[in-house]
Structures are given as structure tokens and as C-alpha cells.
Design an enzyme around this catalytic site. Sequence first.
Site, PDB file in Angstrom:
ATOM      1  N   SER A  11       0.895  -1.317  -0.013  1.00 31.34           N
ATOM      2  CA  SER A  11       0.142   0.013  -0.034  1.00 31.34           C
ATOM      3  C   SER A  11       0.724   1.015  -0.004  1.00 31.34           C
ATOM      4  O   SER A  11       0.503   2.314   0.581  1.00 31.34           O
ATOM      5  CB  SER A  11      -0.827  -0.204   1.280  1.00 31.34           C
ATOM      6  OG  SER A  11      -0.120  -0.137   2.250  1.00 31.34           O
ATOM      7  N   GLY A  12       1.885   1.206  -0.624  1.00 33.07           N
ATOM      8  CA  GLY A  12       2.915   2.288  -0.830  1.00 33.07           C
ATOM      9  C   GLY A  12       2.373   3.327  -1.840  1.00 33.07           C
ATOM     10  O   GLY A  12       1.148   3.281  -2.349  1.00 33.07           O
ATOM     11  N   TRP A  14       2.653   3.341  -5.366  1.00 30.78           N
ATOM     12  CA  TRP A  14       2.049   2.491  -6.382  1.00 30.78           C
ATOM     13  C   TRP A  14       0.959   1.708  -6.253  1.00 30.78           C
ATOM     14  O   TRP A  14       0.000   1.299  -6.608  1.00 30.78           O
ATOM     15  CB  TRP A  14       3.329   1.958  -7.168  1.00 30.78           C
ATOM     16  CG  TRP A  14       2.767   1.080  -8.362  1.00 30.78           C
ATOM     17  CD1 TRP A  14       2.996   0.006  -8.764  1.00 30.78           C
ATOM     18  CD2 TRP A  14       1.877   1.666  -9.510  1.00 30.78           C
ATOM     19  NE1 TRP A  14       2.873  -0.537 -10.138  1.00 30.78           N
ATOM     20  CE2 TRP A  14       2.014   0.516 -10.690  1.00 30.78           C
ATOM     21  CE3 TRP A  14       1.232   2.996  -9.792  1.00 30.78           C
ATOM     22  CZ2 TRP A  14       1.289   0.562 -11.827  1.00 30.78           C
ATOM     23  CZ3 TRP A  14       0.674   2.728 -11.063  1.00 30.78           C
ATOM     24  CH2 TRP A  14       0.569   1.924 -12.075  1.00 30.78           C
ATOM     25  N   GLY A  15       1.200   1.013  -4.876  1.00 27.98           N
ATOM     26  CA  GLY A  15       0.164   0.050  -4.331  1.00 27.98           C
ATOM     27  C   GLY A  15      -1.096   0.692  -4.235  1.00 27.98           C
ATOM     28  O   GLY A  15      -2.236   0.164  -4.614  1.00 27.98           O
ATOM     29  N   LYS A 205      15.538  -0.811 -15.684  1.00 30.83           N
ATOM     30  CA  LYS A 205      15.419   0.649 -16.043  1.00 30.83           C
ATOM     31  C   LYS A 205      15.732   1.596 -14.897  1.00 30.83           C
ATOM     32  O   LYS A 205      16.150   2.481 -15.047  1.00 30.83           O
ATOM     33  CB  LYS A 205      14.196   1.074 -16.887  1.00 30.83           C
ATOM     34  CG  LYS A 205      12.899   0.690 -15.784  1.00 30.83           C
ATOM     35  CD  LYS A 205      12.718   1.883 -14.856  1.00 30.83           C
ATOM     36  CE  LYS A 205      11.506   1.670 -13.836  1.00 30.83           C
ATOM     37  NZ  LYS A 205      11.271   2.538 -13.030  1.00 30.83           N
ATOM     38  N   ARG A 270      11.575   8.655  -8.998  1.00 27.94           N
ATOM     39  CA  ARG A 270      12.325   8.905  -7.764  1.00 27.94           C
ATOM     40  C   ARG A 270      13.983   8.538  -7.701  1.00 27.94           C
ATOM     41  O   ARG A 270      14.760   9.277  -7.214  1.00 27.94           O
ATOM     42  CB  ARG A 270      11.626   8.004  -6.605  1.00 27.94           C
ATOM     43  CG  ARG A 270      10.082   8.198  -6.407  1.00 27.94           C
ATOM     44  CD  ARG A 270       9.022   7.384  -5.569  1.00 27.94           C
ATOM     45  NE  ARG A 270       9.359   5.765  -6.189  1.00 27.94           N
ATOM     46  CZ  ARG A 270       8.739   4.963  -5.828  1.00 27.94           C
ATOM     47  NH1 ARG A 270       8.165   5.002  -4.489  1.00 27.94           N
ATOM     48  NH2 ARG A 270       8.910   3.721  -6.241  1.00 27.94           N
ATOM     49  N   ASN A 271      13.877   7.679  -8.406  1.00 19.86           N
ATOM     50  CA  ASN A 271      15.380   7.319  -8.790  1.00 19.86           C
ATOM     51  C   ASN A 271      16.237   8.401  -9.347  1.00 19.86           C
ATOM     52  O   ASN A 271      17.217   8.643  -8.729  1.00 19.86           O
ATOM     53  CB  ASN A 271      15.635   5.891  -9.499  1.00 19.86           C
ATOM     54  CG  ASN A 271      15.531   4.663  -8.705  1.00 19.86           C
ATOM     55  OD1 ASN A 271      15.934   4.349  -7.672  1.00 19.86           O
ATOM     56  ND2 ASN A 271      14.048   4.080  -9.154  1.00 19.86           N
ATOM     57  N   LYS A 297      10.407   4.024  -0.960  1.00 24.90           N
ATOM     58  CA  LYS A 297      11.641   3.346  -1.222  1.00 24.90           C
ATOM     59  C   LYS A 297      12.297   3.328  -2.443  1.00 24.90           C
ATOM     60  O   LYS A 297      11.636   3.272  -3.387  1.00 24.90           O
ATOM     61  CB  LYS A 297      11.477   1.779  -0.931  1.00 24.90           C
ATOM     62  CG  LYS A 297      10.809   1.591   0.470  1.00 24.90           C
ATOM     63  CD  LYS A 297      11.943   1.755   1.481  1.00 24.90           C
ATOM     64  CE  LYS A 297      11.542   1.788   2.810  1.00 24.90           C
ATOM     65  NZ  LYS A 297      12.428   2.506   4.044  1.00 24.90           N
ATOM     66  N   GLN A 299      14.625   1.983  -5.600  1.00 25.59           N
ATOM     67  CA  GLN A 299      15.240   0.769  -6.038  1.00 25.59           C
ATOM     68  C   GLN A 299      16.324   0.332  -6.723  1.00 25.59           C
ATOM     69  O   GLN A 299      17.082  -0.358  -6.904  1.00 25.59           O
ATOM     70  CB  GLN A 299      13.906   0.074  -7.061  1.00 25.59           C
ATOM     71  CG  GLN A 299      12.522   0.103  -6.361  1.00 25.59           C
ATOM     72  CD  GLN A 299      12.213  -0.529  -5.130  1.00 25.59           C
ATOM     73  OE1 GLN A 299      12.683  -1.532  -4.870  1.00 25.59           O
ATOM     74  NE2 GLN A 299      11.420  -0.117  -4.427  1.00 25.59           N
TER      75      GLN A 299
HETATM   76  P1  NAD Z   1       6.920   2.856  -1.829  1.00 23.82           P
HETATM   77  O1  NAD Z   1       8.093   3.287  -2.423  1.00 23.82           O
HETATM   78  O2  NAD Z   1       5.976   3.851  -1.676  1.00 23.82           O
HETATM   79  O3  NAD Z   1       7.088   2.216  -0.314  1.00 23.82           O
HETATM   80  C1  NAD Z   1       6.523   2.417   0.795  1.00 23.82           C
HETATM   81  C2  NAD Z   1       5.860   1.129   1.126  1.00 23.82           C
HETATM   82  O4  NAD Z   1       6.630   0.256   1.846  1.00 23.82           O
HETATM   83  C3  NAD Z   1       4.695   1.197   1.970  1.00 23.82           C
HETATM   84  O5  NAD Z   1       3.616   0.530   1.824  1.00 23.82           O
HETATM   85  C4  NAD Z   1       5.249   0.985   3.516  1.00 23.82           C
HETATM   86  O6  NAD Z   1       4.310   0.450   4.221  1.00 23.82           O
HETATM   87  C5  NAD Z   1       6.078  -0.340   3.044  1.00 23.82           C
HETATM   88  N1  NAD Z   1       7.168  -0.624   4.166  1.00 23.82           N
HETATM   89  C6  NAD Z   1       7.866   0.034   4.861  1.00 23.82           C
HETATM   90  N2  NAD Z   1       8.329  -0.587   5.633  1.00 23.82           N
HETATM   91  C7  NAD Z   1       7.897  -1.820   5.515  1.00 23.82           C
HETATM   92  C8  NAD Z   1       8.241  -2.949   6.426  1.00 23.82           C
HETATM   93  N3  NAD Z   1       9.166  -3.042   7.176  1.00 23.82           N
HETATM   94  N4  NAD Z   1       7.703  -4.092   5.834  1.00 23.82           N
HETATM   95  C9  NAD Z   1       6.716  -3.999   4.821  1.00 23.82           C
HETATM   96  N5  NAD Z   1       6.467  -2.951   4.168  1.00 23.82           N
HETATM   97  C10 NAD Z   1       7.031  -1.801   4.604  1.00 23.82           C
HETATM   98  O7  NAD Z   1       6.283   1.482  -2.714  1.00 23.82           O
HETATM   99  P2  NAD Z   1       5.376   1.494  -4.158  1.00 23.82           P
HETATM  100  O8  NAD Z   1       5.831   2.787  -4.753  1.00 23.82           O
HETATM  101  O9  NAD Z   1       4.034   1.066  -3.962  1.00 23.82           O
HETATM  102  O10 NAD Z   1       6.333   0.657  -4.601  1.00 23.82           O
HETATM  103  C11 NAD Z   1       6.104  -0.877  -4.948  1.00 23.82           C
HETATM  104  C12 NAD Z   1       6.627  -1.450  -6.140  1.00 23.82           C
HETATM  105  O11 NAD Z   1       5.954  -0.804  -7.334  1.00 23.82           O
HETATM  106  C13 NAD Z   1       8.341  -1.327  -6.213  1.00 23.82           C
HETATM  107  O12 NAD Z   1       9.014  -2.518  -6.492  1.00 23.82           O
HETATM  108  C14 NAD Z   1       8.316   0.005  -7.264  1.00 23.82           C
HETATM  109  O13 NAD Z   1       9.583  -0.193  -7.947  1.00 23.82           O
HETATM  110  C15 NAD Z   1       7.257  -0.436  -8.094  1.00 23.82           C
HETATM  111  N6  NAD Z   1       6.626   0.771  -8.978  1.00 23.82           N
HETATM  112  C16 NAD Z   1       6.506   1.881  -8.323  1.00 23.82           C
HETATM  113  C17 NAD Z   1       6.040   3.005  -8.753  1.00 23.82           C
HETATM  114  C18 NAD Z   1       5.809   4.492  -8.301  1.00 23.82           C
HETATM  115  O14 NAD Z   1       5.579   5.542  -9.350  1.00 23.82           O
HETATM  116  N7  NAD Z   1       5.763   4.629  -7.040  1.00 23.82           N
HETATM  117  C19 NAD Z   1       5.503   2.716 -10.351  1.00 23.82           C
HETATM  118  C20 NAD Z   1       5.651   1.592 -10.968  1.00 23.82           C
HETATM  119  C21 NAD Z   1       6.022   0.551  -9.954  1.00 23.82           C
HETATM  120  P1  13P Z   2      10.635   5.244  -9.595  1.00 23.39           P
HETATM  121  O1  13P Z   2      10.863   4.234  -8.568  1.00 23.39           O
HETATM  122  O2  13P Z   2      12.130   5.931 -10.158  1.00 23.39           O
HETATM  123  O3  13P Z   2       9.945   6.529  -9.115  1.00 23.39           O
HETATM  124  O4  13P Z   2       9.898   4.860 -10.932  1.00 23.39           O
HETATM  125  C1  13P Z   2       8.616   4.747 -10.891  1.00 23.39           C
HETATM  126  C2  13P Z   2       8.415   3.724 -12.107  1.00 23.39           C
HETATM  127  O5  13P Z   2       8.727   2.667 -11.818  1.00 23.39           O
HETATM  128  C3  13P Z   2       7.729   4.331 -13.018  1.00 23.39           C
HETATM  129  O6  13P Z   2       7.240   3.498 -14.078  1.00 23.39           O
END
Ligand code: NAD
Ligand code: 13P
Length: 343
Positions: A11-12, A14-15, A205, A270-271, A297, A299
Amino acid sequence: MGKERVAIIGSGNWGSAIARIAGQNAKIHADVFEERVPIWVFEEQVDGKKLTEIINTTHVNAKYLPGIKLPENVVAVPDVIESVKDATALVFVLPHQFLGGVLQSLEGKIEKGVKAISLIKGVDVEGSDIHIYADVIEKRLGVSCSALSGANIADEVAIDKFSETTVGYRKKEEGELWQRLFATPNFRVNIVADVAGVSLCGALKNIVAVAAGLVDGLEYGNNSKAAIMRIGLIEMKNFCLEFFDDVKVETFLEESAGVADLITSCLGGRNRKTAEAFVKTKKPFDQLEKEMLNGQKLQGIHTAKDVHNFLHSRNRIEGYPLFETIYQICWHDTPVDKLTARL
Ligand code: NAD
Ligand code: 13P
């Protein structure tokens, strides 16, 4: 056949954005999906309140996706086992750092025939072995696991700005099910029979996005960034073709998961942002992550390390000079102005 019961694990940023879409579509396609969509929330206190309570009362994830209303059928659950109870379709969308712990909790508790999809960007490396997370989930839980990845900066998808994504499926009917769950008029979902290609593009990427951020920090300009993207895409493709048998080369150029995600991440992710700050502030990445991302977080630097360890164990570092340079800059104090020296 009964309706599919979806559960979202993570539930971050993207979640939460994808839970908003899944919740909306579970209502729209009520013939296919059960309306209630539980989402596992790693419990934490936000302004003195439990995050699950905030989500279930205000329907906003105030910490990771502030200002965006989630549909009321998306229900926050603090216990991961409880969140997947009776689920038939599991969506894994959490930072890869936390997947191991979650799988340990779920192992042995998932029914046969359950389907899963991984939205996680990263790779699992153990010595000279490398796995995509869809394979890790599949093996640990005994489920069939697809992958979704694309040019999907969460904050933009969350406000319905037009974007595309790619689902890599094992079986076509599973790809079609995930397409039903995620597609909207402004979030186009293409399905392809390439779980590995979709997953690896999304992971690799992120290393290139770190490089793009370093270019920005160094103020090298657009030509340099384009060069980094081109070299990065070639290393991504070569890596996949060298170490994975079943990757389709079209995924790199024709799918959102390939070149489009590379571009958006090098422009807006974010990276990229933290890597630019790394050059400009000279602070370490872990400090920048805390200061700039409010619990979200990074990656890319971790994937750079995982890929370095893997290539080192295969004696193939010299084949991937950009990946290796990013690893050396992020983890070994190599001066950032050496960015292009080996390219
Ligand atoms: P995020 O980067 O927002 O991370 C925060 C999440 O980590 C929160 O849900 C938090 O509760 C959780 N967390 C923190 N500490 C924890 C612990 N000890 N145990 C378990 N959970 C914990 O997460 P996100 O953006 O939802 O990314 C999830 C995946 O999706 C990643 O692999 C990311 O690369 C990918 N993604 C992200 C995006 C984006 O724009 N954010 C887009 C596409 C793909
Ligand atoms: P970042 O984790 O660098 O924000 O990338 C998000 C992503 O995967 C967009 O598709």
C-alpha cells in the site's frame, strides 16, 4: 464459477494508486470480481493515528498517496494473512525489500489455483543465480504469477493522466483477467506472453534512471541523457538475452514496459530525483531517501548492487559498463564525474 476475490499486498505510492483502479474496476466488472478489495497495509502511526484507520475512515492513504480518494470497497487490513483470506487473485505491489518477509508469512496458506501478479520492480540474486520476482512468488506460494510493468509514475496514474502498461502472462486467460482488473480509458493495458521481459525491463531501467539523475546533477544536458538512455536500453536488452531464455526482444521497443518506462523514469522518477540530489548535495542515498521520499523506497541503487553481484559471480562485469559504473558510484565512492569514462 464463482467471482474472483482480489487482494492487494502492499500500500505504498504505487500500491495505493493501483488499488484505486482495482477497486473501481471490481465494482464496474461486478460479474467477474467480488466488490470488496482488501489491501494489506504495513501498520504505522501517521499523525498519532493508525494508517489502516485513516484509510478506512477517510479513504485516503495520507502517507503514501495523499490527496487521492480510494474507492470505499478498498479496505485496509493490517494483518497480511487476514488480507489474503479466501482471495483468488493476489496483487503483489510492495518494495522488493519486504517481499521475503511477506512470502514467509503466506507460505503454505494459499489455496491451489490462486493466480497472482507481481508489480514489483527488482531482481532476486543469490550468488550466480538470478530470478524475477514473479518466479519467486510462483515457487514459494505454488501459484501462477504474471507481471505488470510500464511507464507508470504512480502520482500521474492516480490522477488519471493517460498512460499505458504491459502485463506479461503465463496463460492468456490470466492476462485477460488482469487486463479486466486494471484497464481504464486512461490506463491502457496491453498483454504479452513475456513475464520475464516485462519484469526485467522494470527492474533494470531503475539502474539507468539513477544514471539519468547523475547526468542531471552534473548538468550535462539532454544529449548526454539521451546517450545514457540509449546505452542503458542496450545493456538491458543484452542482459536479458544473455541470461534469460524466454525474453521477447519486442518487449524492449514495442511495449510500455520497455522503452517507455525507461524514458519516464529517466525524466520523472524517484530514482532520477534522488540521484540528482546525490550529486548536488553529496549526501548518501539512504539519507536522501529518508529526507526526500517520506517513507517511499528507492530501488535502483539496490538493483545496481544485485546486478553487480550477479555479473561478478558470472565473470561478466566488462559486458555491462553502464550498470557497473552506477554500482561503483553508488556503493564505492567512485567520483561521479567518472560516469561516462568506461562507456
Ligand atoms: P513505496 O516506495 O511507496 O514504499 C513504501 C511502502 O513500503 C509502504 O507501503 C510501506 O508500508 C512499506 N513498508 C515500509 N516498511 C516496511 C516493512 N518493514 N515491511 C513491509 N512494508 C514496509 O512503494 P510503491 O511505490 O508502492 O512501490 C512498490 C513497487 O512498485 C516497487 O517495486 C516499485 O519499484 C514499483 N513501482 C512503483 C511506482 C511508483 O511510481 N511509485 C511505479 C511503478 C512501479
Ligand atoms: P521510480 O521508482 O524511479 O519513481 O520509478 C517509478 C516507475 O517505475 C515508473 O514506471
